[in-house]
Design an enzyme around this catalytic site. Structure first.
Site, PDB file in Angstrom:
ATOM      1  N   ARG A  95       5.818  -1.286  -2.086  1.00 35.41           N
ATOM      2  CA  ARG A  95       6.436  -2.281  -1.246  1.00 35.41           C
ATOM      3  C   ARG A  95       5.856  -3.727  -1.646  1.00 35.41           C
ATOM      4  O   ARG A  95       6.498  -4.778  -1.662  1.00 35.41           O
ATOM      5  CB  ARG A  95       6.146  -1.896   0.292  1.00 35.41           C
ATOM      6  CG  ARG A  95       6.651  -3.002   1.221  1.00 35.41           C
ATOM      7  CD  ARG A  95       6.235  -2.577   2.604  1.00 35.41           C
ATOM      8  NE  ARG A  95       4.868  -2.485   2.898  1.00 35.41           N
ATOM      9  CZ  ARG A  95       4.357  -2.421   4.168  1.00 35.41           C
ATOM     10  NH1 ARG A  95       5.368  -1.977   5.152  1.00 35.41           N
ATOM     11  NH2 ARG A  95       3.164  -2.385   4.529  1.00 35.41           N
ATOM     12  N   TYR A 113       9.441 -10.767   5.688  1.00 29.06           N
ATOM     13  CA  TYR A 113       9.997  -9.324   5.370  1.00 29.06           C
ATOM     14  C   TYR A 113      10.125  -8.651   6.729  1.00 29.06           C
ATOM     15  O   TYR A 113       9.327  -8.746   7.423  1.00 29.06           O
ATOM     16  CB  TYR A 113       9.241  -8.554   4.173  1.00 29.06           C
ATOM     17  CG  TYR A 113       8.035  -7.942   4.627  1.00 29.06           C
ATOM     18  CD1 TYR A 113       8.489  -6.448   4.996  1.00 29.06           C
ATOM     19  CD2 TYR A 113       6.731  -8.091   4.975  1.00 29.06           C
ATOM     20  CE1 TYR A 113       7.284  -5.568   5.361  1.00 29.06           C
ATOM     21  CE2 TYR A 113       5.804  -7.542   5.459  1.00 29.06           C
ATOM     22  CZ  TYR A 113       5.944  -5.957   5.430  1.00 29.06           C
ATOM     23  OH  TYR A 113       4.999  -5.479   5.791  1.00 29.06           O
ATOM     24  N   PHE A 205      -1.029  -3.612   0.701  1.00 31.46           N
ATOM     25  CA  PHE A 205      -0.469  -5.215   0.140  1.00 31.46           C
ATOM     26  C   PHE A 205      -0.798  -5.968   1.615  1.00 31.46           C
ATOM     27  O   PHE A 205      -1.410  -7.130   1.332  1.00 31.46           O
ATOM     28  CB  PHE A 205       0.713  -5.271  -0.502  1.00 31.46           C
ATOM     29  CG  PHE A 205       1.365  -6.741  -0.664  1.00 31.46           C
ATOM     30  CD1 PHE A 205       1.040  -7.257  -1.651  1.00 31.46           C
ATOM     31  CD2 PHE A 205       1.997  -7.054   0.308  1.00 31.46           C
ATOM     32  CE1 PHE A 205       1.552  -8.514  -2.158  1.00 31.46           C
ATOM     33  CE2 PHE A 205       2.459  -8.756  -0.027  1.00 31.46           C
ATOM     34  CZ  PHE A 205       1.911  -9.195  -0.991  1.00 31.46           C
ATOM     35  N   ASP A 206      -0.289  -5.582   2.326  1.00 33.46           N
ATOM     36  CA  ASP A 206      -0.389  -6.590   3.739  1.00 33.46           C
ATOM     37  C   ASP A 206      -1.554  -6.547   4.243  1.00 33.46           C
ATOM     38  O   ASP A 206      -1.944  -7.682   4.593  1.00 33.46           O
ATOM     39  CB  ASP A 206       0.508  -5.662   5.031  1.00 33.46           C
ATOM     40  CG  ASP A 206       1.926  -5.638   4.697  1.00 33.46           C
ATOM     41  OD1 ASP A 206       2.333  -4.957   3.327  1.00 33.46           O
ATOM     42  OD2 ASP A 206       2.701  -5.416   5.599  1.00 33.46           O
ATOM     43  N   THR A 207      -2.540  -5.456   4.170  1.00 27.97           N
ATOM     44  CA  THR A 207      -3.702  -5.705   4.701  1.00 27.97           C
ATOM     45  C   THR A 207      -4.694  -6.830   3.960  1.00 27.97           C
ATOM     46  O   THR A 207      -5.512  -7.573   4.157  1.00 27.97           O
ATOM     47  CB  THR A 207      -4.560  -4.221   4.658  1.00 27.97           C
ATOM     48  OG1 THR A 207      -3.649  -3.526   5.689  1.00 27.97           O
ATOM     49  CG2 THR A 207      -5.868  -4.384   5.367  1.00 27.97           C
TER      50      THR A 207
END
Length: 459
Positions: A95, A113, A205-207
């Site tokens: 992702r 997103y 990735f988000d964190t």
């Protein structure tokens, strides 16, 4: 951890200007892997919602993560039928990899997103991106853990989510409430300089993006969401949790060693032109006092435990000296990092040496108190010894704070460090002064226009 960066400064945030007709202001990315059944209803529902409620031009980008079923064919058909839909094919899963690729190539000034299952109520989309359009914030995230959020999901996922966010708060000092909600947005000018610093290509990735943004001083807006969990989700919880914990360790180590070039995200203190003449942003005494008291309380408990342990094998004076020495080293390191915000290894040895001098003063106070107690009574009770030591440590703590603030970690004002003014190249780190100390700062940005430099040229 990547450290490659080109020096640059993000200018002050402003409201995005009116875009020419047909130029998308928002690009919503939907990362998918083998979602041939859910993709079409998701995209049509999202498109219908944006067409009815979103006041700006928009684009929906389907990021196909190397799907092996008919997902790509469905995406291609949707792109042919709906003008606002485009497709992006990647030959590798991940992702984070998909978001990095699409966001880096997009020309829209606001990038977002969401997950293909549309677990988040779409009514939260406009509140998510509005602070970015207005210039108020740099990033925005949906939060399932906010007080006013309404969430429907099983107890297992609820526990995992809350436990993960507690880990982030305890290990990385994160202040955002929900790292993994699949509903986020970022300004493109911020993404251009932030994405090259992010190493993970999967779920972490988000964190990593949020932690680095927060540490750099970016303003993160949180939106309470209504969330209904998808029972058919294909996320592998154990593997994802293991990868996330590895990511926490990697990012924490990089932040502790100061190897991340977060100075790429520097910008002026405020939008008002008068703010750009400010030479520096002073550290707050109240914040330092709170941090020092917290560290001091924990250090005192640590010291008392050490003293009680050493007291079993040696006399009171030796036990006091050993316990105070060990706790003083830990106290100096903790205050250096948490209270006075000094990052990296520069000056660490000097700070510890100065801390030992402060330790000597504390040793004199506590040893003198013990000596006075011994002179008053030949065999004092252990509880009396602890009470005397606590009182002496309180006096030493006040003096320690004053010495730390004025001598060990002084608030130096470098005349050569200036805040960035419009069209100038002088810069200082967002929230960080030239001497390495961390200061409170509000970060500002300017909007990205369609003719701005493409993110793929940032090397």
């Amino acid at each position: 951890m990547r450290t490659d960066s080109s020096p640059g400064t993000l200018p002050a945030r402003e409201h995005l200007p009116a875009a020419p007709a047909g130029t998308p202001v928002l690009d919503v990315v939907i990362p998918v892997y083998n979602e041939e059944k859910d993709l079409q209803p998701c995209v049509r529902r999202l498109h219908d919602h944006l067409a009815r409620t979103f006041p700006y031009a928009f684009r929906i980008t389907i990021a196909d993560n190397a799907s092996t079923d008919a997902t790509l064919q469905v995406a291609t058909r949707l792109a042919a039928e709906i003008p606002e839909v485009t497709t992006f094919r990647l030959e590798q899963k991940g992702r984070g990899r998909a978001l990095r690729a699409v966001w880096s190539a997009s020309d829209a000034p606001v990038l977002a997103y969401m997950d293909v299952d549309l677990s988040t109520d779409l009514n939260a989309l406009l509140p998510l991106v509005a602070p970015l359009i207005s210039g108020h914030s740099d990033m925005a995230i949906g939060s399932r853990l906010a007080r006013s959020s309404r969430v429907v999901r099983g107890p297992k996922r609820e526990f995992i989510s809350r436990a993960y966010n507690l880990i982030l708060r305890g290990s990385l000092q994160a202040r955002f409430s929900d790292a993994q909600c699949g509903f986020k947005a970022i300004r493109r000018d911020v993404a251009q300089v932030l994405l090259p610093l992010i190493e993970d290509t999967g779920w972490f990735f988000d964190t990593e993006m949020l932690v680095l943004a927060e540490r750099a001083g970016l303003r993160i807006h949180e939106v309470p969401v209504d969330w209904v969990d998808d029972p058919d989700s294909t996320v592998h919880i154990v593997k994802t949790a293991t990868d996330d914990l590895r990511g926490v360790w990697r990012v924490g180590r990089a932040l502790a060693t100061g190897s991340l070039p977060l100075d790429r995200l520097t910008r002026p203190f405020g939008d008002d032109p008068r703010d750009r003449e400010i030479k520096d942003v002073p550290r707050g005494l109240a914040r330092q006092l709170v941090g020092f008291c917290v560290v001091g309380g924990l250090s005192t408990l640590f010291y008392l435990l050490l003293y009680s342990g050493f007291r079993v094998f040696t006399g009171s004076q030796a036990a006091n000296a050993l316990a105070l020495l060990v706790s003083a080293i830990a106290n100096t390191a903790a205050n250096r990092r948490l209270t006075f915000g000094v990052r990296g290894r520069g000056g660490a040895v000097r700070h510890q040496a100065q801390g030992l001098v402060v330790f000597g003063i504390g040793l004199a106070l506590t040893s003198g108190s013990l000596a006075a107690l011994g002179a008053a009574t030949s065999e004092p009770a252990h509880s009396t010894e602890l009470a005397v030591l606590i009182a002496a440590n309180l006096a030493a703590t006040v003096l320690r704070f004053l010495l730390f603030r004025a001598w060990v970690f002084p608030d130096r004002h470098d005349s050569g460090t200036t805040v960035v003014a419009s069209h100038r190249t002088d810069q200082f780190r967002a929230g960080e002064a030239a001497d390495g100390t961390w200061r409170d700062a509000t970060v500002q940005l300017l909007p990205v226009r369609p003719h701005d430099t493409d993110a793929r040229d940032l090397r």
